[in-house]
Write an enzyme that holds these catalytic residues in place. Structure first.
Site, PDB file in Angstrom:
ATOM      1  N   ALA A  13      -5.599 -15.081  -5.495  1.00  0.00           N
ATOM      2  CA  ALA A  13      -4.908 -15.148  -4.525  1.00  0.00           C
ATOM      3  C   ALA A  13      -4.013 -14.315  -4.075  1.00  0.00           C
ATOM      4  O   ALA A  13      -2.980 -14.415  -3.363  1.00  0.00           O
ATOM      5  CB  ALA A  13      -4.029 -16.726  -4.691  1.00  0.00           C
ATOM      6  N   HIS A  73       0.743  -1.128  -0.236  1.00  0.00           N
ATOM      7  CA  HIS A  73       0.062   0.040  -0.098  1.00  0.00           C
ATOM      8  C   HIS A  73       0.757   1.209  -0.030  1.00  0.00           C
ATOM      9  O   HIS A  73       0.489   2.520   0.599  1.00  0.00           O
ATOM     10  CB  HIS A  73      -0.904   0.240   1.156  1.00  0.00           C
ATOM     11  N   SER A  77      -4.840 -10.528 -12.494  1.00  0.00           N
ATOM     12  CA  SER A  77      -5.551  -9.432 -13.400  1.00  0.00           C
ATOM     13  C   SER A  77      -4.499  -8.668 -13.773  1.00  0.00           C
ATOM     14  O   SER A  77      -4.530  -8.110 -15.331  1.00  0.00           O
ATOM     15  CB  SER A  77      -6.768  -8.691 -12.742  1.00  0.00           C
ATOM     16  N   ASP A 101       2.624   2.107  -3.001  1.00  0.00           N
ATOM     17  CA  ASP A 101       2.783   2.595  -4.512  1.00  0.00           C
ATOM     18  C   ASP A 101       1.864   3.665  -4.818  1.00  0.00           C
ATOM     19  O   ASP A 101       2.327   4.643  -5.309  1.00  0.00           O
ATOM     20  CB  ASP A 101       2.511   1.165  -5.325  1.00  0.00           C
ATOM     21  N   ASP A 139       2.040  -3.983  -9.644  1.00  0.00           N
ATOM     22  CA  ASP A 139       1.534  -5.221 -10.134  1.00  0.00           C
ATOM     23  C   ASP A 139       1.770  -5.196 -11.665  1.00  0.00           C
ATOM     24  O   ASP A 139       2.652  -6.176 -12.011  1.00  0.00           O
ATOM     25  CB  ASP A 139       0.193  -5.822 -10.011  1.00  0.00           C
TER      26      ASP A 139
END
Ligand code: GLA
Length: 382
Positions: free
Chosen positions: A118, A32, A123, A34, A167
Site C-alpha cells: 500500500a 523521489h 518492506s 531522496d 523509508d
C-alpha cells in the site's frame, strides 16, 4: 499482534524471545527526492512490523512469517532464496556482514499490521526491525542511520529496487508527533512537530488497492533518467554531483542538450525540493493552508512531470482538491498505486471519506480502505 508472535515463537522454538518493532511511514512531501540527495519529510506511523527473536548458538537462520504462514531455514550466503520475502532478511544479514558485522544464527517469528503493497513501506519496516534487533542482540554497535543504510542496501541487492534511504530512515528514527525533515545528502535531520489534531485536522490515507507490477522497474527507470539529466548539466558545471546541486536556471540552460523526458523528470525533482522547503517553512509558521497547497502541487508534479501516478490515485486526488475542508492531497511513495495522503479538517472528515470511497467504488468497482494515521515512535525493543 505481539501476543500472536510470542505464542507462535513458543510453539515453534520453545521458551522466550526478545520482541522488537519497527513501523511503516508516511511522507508528507518530497517524493523521489531522496535518491537525488534532496529533502524528504516522513514520519513513522502507528502500524509496525513485530519480531520475536533469539540467537540459537549456531549459524542457521530459522524464520517464520505469520503473514505467509511459512517457515524458511537458510545458511546466509549471497545466493538469493526462492521465497521472495525471506530475501529481505537474508539481505540485512549479508549487508551487515559486508560492513564486518557478523551475526550468529537465530530463530524468529515476525508479522505486522502494515498493509502490504500500500506504499506504507512494509518492506523497509521488515528490513529495519531485523537490522535493529540483530544490532542489539549481537552487540554490533551500529547507529540508527547506519542500520537504515544496511536496510537500503538489502533492498538494492536482494530485492532489486534502487530505493533511496527515506523509508528505512523514517522507520528507525521516528518519534511520536514529529516529522523528520531529512537532508538525504548529509543524513542530517531536523524534527518538526506535527500535531494536526490540535489544529482541527486529521491525516488520512485512502488506499486505491492498486498494486502495480511495473512499480519497481519504473522506479529504477526514473532513477536513471535523473542521473542522465545530471550527467548533461555536469558538462557545463563540473562540480554538480546530483539534482540537489542544480537550480531551475541551470537546468533550463541545458534543456536543449537533453531528451525532453529527462528534462521533465529533473524539473519535477528540482521543483519538489523547493516545494518541500516552502512546506516546512509553512508548517513551522503554523500555516497549514500553504502546507496543503504544497502537497497538492507535489501531486500535480508527480502526475504530469514525473509520471508515476495512476488513474485511481488521480481520481482520489482530484476529488479531494474539489472538496472544501481538504487542505492538501497527493499520491504518496514510489507511485503507480498505493495510497493518497490527505490533510483533512476534522469537520469535513466523515463526509469526505464517505464521498471518496463511494465515488471510487462507483468508478472502479471496489471500495478503498481508509487509514487514519498518527505519527508515532520508530524502531524499538518492547
Ligand atoms: C519509495 C522508495 C523511497 C522513495 C520513495 C519516493 O518509497 O523506497 O526511497 O524514493 O519511493 O519518494
Amino acid at each position: 499482534m505481539m501476543n500472536n508472535i510470542q505464542r507462535k515463537f513458543k510453539e515453534l522454538f520453545g521458551g522466550q524471545a526478545a520482541v522488537y518493532a519497527s513501523p511503516g511511514r508516511v511522507n508528507l512531501i518530497g517524493e523521489h527526492t531522496d535518491y537525488n540527495e534532496g529533502f524528504v519529510l516522513p514520519g513513522a506511523i502507528d502500524k509496525a512490523m513485530f519480531l520475536a527473536i533469539r540467537p540459537n548458538g549456531g549459524k542457521q537462520v530459522n524464520v517464520f512469517s505469520i503473514d505467509y504462514d511459512e517457515m524458511v531455514t537458510f545458511l546466509p550466503s549471497k545466493e538469493k532464496l526462492p521465497e521472495h520475502w525471506a530475501n529481505y532478511i537474508l539481505g540485512v544479514v549479508m549487508e551487515l556482514k559486508e560492513t564486518g558485522a557478523e551475526t550468529g544464527g537465530f530463530d524468529c517469528v515476525f508479522g505486522g499490521d502494515i498493509p502490504l503493497g500500500a506504499g506504507l513501506s512494509s518492506s523497509a519496516a521488515l528490513e529495519s526491525v531485523f537490522a535493529f534487533a540483530l544490532n542489539d542482540l549481537f552487540g554490533l554497535g551500529k547507529s540508527r542511520a547506519e542500520l537504515a543504510r544496511i536496510g537500503q542496501l538489502a533492498e538494492h541487492h536482494y530485492a532489486g529496487v534502487r530505493c533511496g534511504i527515506m523509508d528505512q530512515f523514517a522507520s528507525l528514527h521516528g518519534q511520536a508527533g514529529q516529522l523528520i525533515k531529512l537532508d538525504c545528502r548529509s543524513l542530517g535531520f531536523e524534527r518538526i512537530p506535527f500535531d494536526p489534531q490540535a489544529a482541527g485536522y486529521r491525516l488520512v490515507l485512502i488506499d486505491t488497492m492498486v498494486k502495480h507490477s511495473l512499480a519497481s522497474s519504473e522506479y529504477n527507470v526514473r532513477r536513471q533518467q535523473c542521473e542522465a539529466g545530471v550527467a548533461v548539466v555536469r558538462q557545463k558545471h563540473p562540480s554538480v554531483i546530483s539534482l540537489r546541486d542544480i537550480s531551475p536556471e541551470m537546468l533550463d540552460e541545458s534543456k536543449s542538450l537533453m531528451e525532453p523526458i529527462v528534462f521533465q523528470r529533473c524539473q519535477y525533482v528540482i521543483e519538489e525540493n523547493i516545494r518541500l522547503l516552502r512546506a516546512c517553512d509553512a508548517l513551522q509558521g503554523n500555516d497549514l493552508p500553504t502546507f496543503g497547497q504544497m502537497m497538492t502541487g507535489s501531486h500535480e508534479g508527480l502526475r504530469h512531470k514525473f509520471e508515476v501516478s495512476c488513474v485511481e490515485l488521480d481520481f482520489l486526488a482530484d476529488l479531494a482538491t474539489k472538496t472544501p475542508g481538504i487542505l492538501g492531497a497527493r499520491m504518496m511513495g514510489g507511485g503507480f498505486g498505493g495510497c493518497t495522503i490527505n490533510l483533512v479538517s476534522a469537520a469535513a472528515h466523515d463526509a469526505f471519506i464517505e464521498e471518496a470511497t463511494g465515488n471510487f467504488e462507483k468508478q472502479f468497482g471496489l471500495k478503498p480502505k481508509v487509514y487514519d494515521v498518527v505519527i508515532s515512535e520508530g524502531a524499538r525493543k518492547l
